[in-house]
Design a protein around this motif. Sequence first.
Motif, mmCIF file in Angstrom:
data_model
loop_
_atom_site.group_PDB
_atom_site.id
_atom_site.type_symbol
_atom_site.label_atom_id
_atom_site.label_comp_id
_atom_site.label_asym_id
_atom_site.label_seq_id
_atom_site.Cartn_x
_atom_site.Cartn_y
_atom_site.Cartn_z
ATOM 1 N N LEU A 76 19.286 186.480 129.709
ATOM 2 C CA LEU A 76 20.227 185.831 128.797
ATOM 3 C C LEU A 76 19.507 184.894 127.831
ATOM 4 C CD1 LEU A 76 23.178 185.555 128.042
ATOM 5 C CD2 LEU A 76 23.401 183.779 129.766
ATOM 6 N N VAL A 77 18.511 184.179 128.321
ATOM 7 C CA VAL A 77 17.735 183.289 127.450
ATOM 8 C C VAL A 77 16.972 184.104 126.409
ATOM 9 C CG1 VAL A 77 15.725 181.753 127.413
ATOM 10 C CG2 VAL A 77 17.562 181.367 129.049
ATOM 11 N N MET A 78 16.417 185.240 126.802
ATOM 12 C CA MET A 78 15.705 186.086 125.833
ATOM 13 C C MET A 78 16.656 186.618 124.765
ATOM 14 S SD MET A 78 13.017 188.039 128.395
ATOM 15 C CE MET A 78 13.015 189.482 127.413
ATOM 16 N N ILE A 79 17.865 187.012 125.163
ATOM 17 C CA ILE A 79 18.848 187.506 124.192
ATOM 18 C C ILE A 79 19.240 186.398 123.216
ATOM 19 C CG2 ILE A 79 21.251 188.271 123.960
ATOM 20 C CD1 ILE A 79 20.816 189.875 126.559
ATOM 21 N N LEU A 80 19.502 185.211 123.740
ATOM 22 C CA LEU A 80 19.870 184.092 122.876
ATOM 23 C C LEU A 80 18.723 183.684 121.959
ATOM 24 C CD1 LEU A 80 21.914 181.908 125.377
ATOM 25 C CD2 LEU A 80 22.794 183.183 123.424
ATOM 26 N N ARG A 81 17.498 183.731 122.472
ATOM 27 C CA ARG A 81 16.345 183.369 121.651
ATOM 28 C C ARG A 81 16.124 184.384 120.520
ATOM 29 N NH1 ARG A 81 11.520 181.342 124.955
ATOM 30 N NH2 ARG A 81 12.981 179.630 125.157
ATOM 31 N N SER A 82 16.317 185.678 120.815
ATOM 32 C CA SER A 82 16.158 186.682 119.760
ATOM 33 C C SER A 82 17.280 186.544 118.723
ATOM 34 C CB SER A 82 16.138 188.087 120.349
ATOM 35 O OG SER A 82 17.406 188.425 120.881
ATOM 36 N N GLY A 83 18.499 186.198 119.166
ATOM 37 C CA GLY A 83 19.585 185.947 118.219
ATOM 38 C C GLY A 83 19.293 184.760 117.321
ATOM 39 N N ALA A 84 18.759 183.706 117.906
ATOM 40 C CA ALA A 84 18.404 182.520 117.121
ATOM 41 C C ALA A 84 17.294 182.845 116.130
ATOM 42 C CB ALA A 84 17.969 181.388 118.047
ATOM 43 N N LYS A 85 16.329 183.650 116.562
ATOM 44 C CA LYS A 85 15.227 184.016 115.679
ATOM 45 C C LYS A 85 15.724 184.847 114.496
ATOM 46 C CE LYS A 85 11.371 185.015 117.672
ATOM 47 N NZ LYS A 85 10.288 185.711 118.381
ATOM 48 N N SER A 86 16.639 185.797 114.761
ATOM 49 C CA SER A 86 17.154 186.625 113.664
ATOM 50 C C SER A 86 18.025 185.800 112.712
ATOM 51 C CB SER A 86 17.947 187.804 114.216
ATOM 52 O OG SER A 86 19.123 187.363 114.849
#
Length: 132
Positions: free
Chosen positions: A71-81
């Motif tokens: 979940l943290v990886m998904i949120l981090r990739s969303g924040a990056k995009s």
Amino acid sequence: MKWREKIKTKWRVDSHVNVFKGAPLDHLIFYYLYRSLEWFVIVMGGLLVLYEVLACQWLEVIVLLVGGSGLVMILRSGAKSEHKAYKDCLKERQQAYEQVKQEDMQALRKQAWLDSANQGKTELEQKLNHKE
């Protein structure tokens, strides 16, 4: 610059910007939302893992670590995009502003050239009329 001119300039800049990319402020808001959700998941996951470790339930600890890190990886990739989209919107808006500024300069040069050409015509007509 008067307020009407500022509004006209903003409209002209907005006409050069792709409307499907959204406003930069929207992307910035979603970036901070993703980041805050990421930290919320990290803190709450850490507390849950601590509780499960103290209760000696190791299977739940593994499930929480795997699920939480995913979940943290998904949120981090969303924040990056979202951050990348924010930077792209700012860059596109700056390019549109430069293009509008260049168009204004061309219009001023053209108007100055037309004014000097008209002035030359009137001077020539005055000289011809004076000779007659």
